[in-house]
Design an enzyme around this catalytic site. Structure first.
Site, mmCIF file in Angstrom:
data_model
loop_
_atom_site.group_PDB
_atom_site.id
_atom_site.type_symbol
_atom_site.label_atom_id
_atom_site.label_comp_id
_atom_site.label_asym_id
_atom_site.label_seq_id
_atom_site.Cartn_x
_atom_site.Cartn_y
_atom_site.Cartn_z
ATOM 1 N N SER A 84 -9.658 1.127 2.866
ATOM 2 C CA SER A 84 -8.815 1.993 2.075
ATOM 3 C C SER A 84 -7.675 1.264 1.365
ATOM 4 O O SER A 84 -7.010 1.850 0.513
ATOM 5 C CB SER A 84 -8.231 3.102 2.951
ATOM 6 O OG SER A 84 -7.354 2.562 3.949
ATOM 7 N N LYS B 178 0.847 -1.197 0.000
ATOM 8 C CA LYS B 178 0.000 0.000 0.000
ATOM 9 C C LYS B 178 0.883 1.248 0.000
ATOM 10 O O LYS B 178 1.913 1.289 0.697
ATOM 11 C CB LYS B 178 -0.888 -0.045 1.248
ATOM 12 C CG LYS B 178 -1.965 1.012 1.334
ATOM 13 C CD LYS B 178 -2.872 0.728 2.537
ATOM 14 C CE LYS B 178 -3.990 1.723 2.695
ATOM 15 N NZ LYS B 178 -4.891 1.378 3.829
ATOM 16 N N SER C 19 -10.015 -1.288 7.020
ATOM 17 C CA SER C 19 -9.350 -1.057 5.737
ATOM 18 C C SER C 19 -8.626 -2.264 5.161
ATOM 19 O O SER C 19 -8.207 -2.234 4.000
ATOM 20 C CB SER C 19 -8.365 0.114 5.852
ATOM 21 O OG SER C 19 -9.067 1.327 5.887
#
Lengths: 63, 475
Positions: B162, B84, B186
């Site tokens: 996310s 990420k 997330s």
């Protein structure tokens, strides 16, 4: 206000801040007011909770 | 030159490791194949933030030299992965998914990436995310520098947030595993929506040094993989003490599920209302079937529910207060207006106005949450609930609006398990368990602090009895 499955489900989405999104009205010009209103509602919900004096915040201080 | 078929692109870590050791392919060949696939197909899902192909191939050459000398570093050696884009990688852009940080660089690499590099895992690219991990709240899937995360099972649907790119890249066979982060949902949400296996570790088990902060007291990093076993393999590498992370629990993790209780000896708490009423109608059959599989393992299913506490207001207050403090310079400078989502901007601004009293009150009630959740685990070993109550929403829909939605059931069951688990800092494992409307749905297993091996042991048992984690989206 009607609480729906989806609105509640998004309380858990990505960040809890999405809770605000889930509960706010939709007009862009209202966004700042809606965000503040959500904080007020949060504050109100927390204020209903009685806590004994001995309950400390969930921090861990390391000397 | 090896022939890279879908069986390799959708292979598990142990399958790829076997291929490397048996010289079916070299690390360079494997890394090049995945890196090129990520570069080629990543944009199709808005999953790619930064390709690192050239660096990755150089690193893979080193790995091949080590393998030639029979210097083995474990099952991740030579395995490509993605991370990420909230993790710093020295001297390369780290955008946090947000336009104001599009050119940001750091002169150091995140601890988690160094740990993976030390065992020979090869970073092939950084992956897209919701801007600032959604810290201020967001209304649309497009709340990202990289555009809306598109679901590999149906590109008209959201990949979740996310950790959007981490989930979609694994689901589409662009990387064998990826690193995501969770503050409140997330990892679990995109893992569920994309049909991959995601693990949220116990708070403090994995160092966050070099990761964007959103909430110092709630942020966690964890793996998103093809199976529960792969999550265990990755967690063993990334867990451990780090003096650079003030939240470090100073604990290690050794992947040893064989030493944990078999499913038949477990007491599993669940709320029937989660499966019968909270679940969206299209997903109920899949969730009931998953419940049946858990029952077949011999585990004792016990009806339970979460303690009644204001999980939503607590999570919102804590993340807003901490997140707005983190991004106070962004807000004060006015650069916050460059963010993609107007809700996010308003939420971050408002968060600066949370009073010390409200924040401290929330953190004091959180102490009660931790205590009561701990007591819950006296009667059960694991909690079971749908990860999300339905499949991924359409990207064209606002995330807070769904026409024709039904009112919520009166019994809350364990509908707040994601915020409750994150407030308590306890681990969770999301397992694909079927399909609804042609899209994946998943269940979550939640355990007490540092019970990752137990969750993985049960997850493995579930995945030996089902094949949902092997399903692939049409290319």
């Amino acid at each position: 206000m009607k609480i729906t499955r989806r609105k509640l489900a998004f309380a858990a989405l990505g960040s809890a801040a999405v809770v605000r999104a889930a509960q706010a009205p939709g007009q862009p010009e209202d966004l700042n007011a809606a965000a503040k209103e959500q904080l007020r509602k949060n504050s109100e919900a927390l204020s209903k909770f009685d806590l004994p004096m001995s309950t400390e915040p969930a921090f861990e201080f390391k000397a | 030159m090896a022939n890279f078929t879908d069986d390799i692109f959708f292979g598990t870590i142990s399958e790829l490791n076997t291929g490397l050791k048996s010289k079916q392919f070299s690390a360079v060949e494997l890394v090049r194949a995945f890196a090129q696939r990520l570069e080629q197909l990543g944009p199709r899902y808005n999953a790619l933030a930064l390709p690192l192909t050239a660096i990755a191939i150089r690193r893979a050459k080193d790995v091949d030299k080590e393998l030639k000398r029979q210097r083995y570093r474990g099952p991740l050696q030579g395995i490509p992965f993605g991370a990420k884009d909230l993790l710093s990688y020295a001297d390369r852009p780290t955008t946090w998914g947000a336009r104001p940080y599009a050119a940001q660089t750091f002169d150091y690499t995140a601890t988690i990436l160094n740990k993976l590099d030390n065992v020979g895992a090869v970073l092939v690219g950084k992956l897209a995310m919701i801007e600032l991990a959604g810290g201020g709240g967001y209304r649309t899937a497009a709340a990202s520098l990289f555009g809306p995360g598109l679901n590999p099972w149906d590109r008209s649907r959201w990949s979740g947030g996310s950790s959007s790119g981490s989930a979609s890249a694994v689901a589409a066979g662009l990387v064998p595993f990826a690193i995501g982060s969770e503050t409140s949902g997330s990892i679990l949400t995109p893992a569920a929506f994309c049909g991959v296996t995601g693990l949220r570790p116990t708070y403090g088990l994995v160092s966050r040094h070099g990761a964007m902060a959103l909430s110092w007291t709630m942020d966690k990093l964890g793996p998103m993989c093809r199976s529960a076993e792969d999550c265990g393999r990755v967690l063993e590498v990334i867990a451990g003490a780090d003096s650079e992370d003030p939240g470090s629990a100073h604990k290690s993790f050794y992947y040893t599920p064989q030493y944990y209780r078999p499913a038949k000896d477990l007491r599993i708490g669940y709320a029937p209302v989660d499966f019968a009423e909270w679940a969206q109608p299209s997903a109920r059959a899949a969730f009931q079937q998953a419940l049946g599989v858990i029952r077949e393992t011999g585990a004792k299913l016990i009806e339970t529910k979460l303690p009644e506490l204001p999980y939503g207001p607590l999570t919102s207050t804590i993340i807003s207060a901490e997140g707005s403090s983190v991004f106070e310079p962004l807000i004060s400078s006015g650069e916050v207006d460059e963010l993609a989502d107007a809700k996010q901007i308003a939420g971050l601004r408002a968060g600066l106005e949370i009073s010390a009293n409200d924040y401290l009150k929330a953190m004091r009630i959180r102490t009660i949450v931790k205590h009561k959740i701990r007591l819950l685990f006296v009667d059960v070993d694991v909690l079971l609930s749908p990860s999300r109550f339905g499949p991924a929403p359409k990207i064209s829909e606002p995330l807070d609006h769904h026409p024709g939605e039904q009112e919520t059931p009166k019994d809350p069951g364990m509908s707040a398990l994601i915020p409750a688990g994150n407030l308590a800092g306890i681990p969770a494992l999301s397992l694909p368990c079927g399909f609804a409307d042609g899209l994946p749905v998943a269940i979550q297993l939640v355990g007490h602090a540092f019970s990752e091996n137990q969750l993985i042991a049960l997850g493995k048992e579930f995945q030996t009895r089902t094949d949902w984690h092997h399903r692939r989206p049409k290319s």
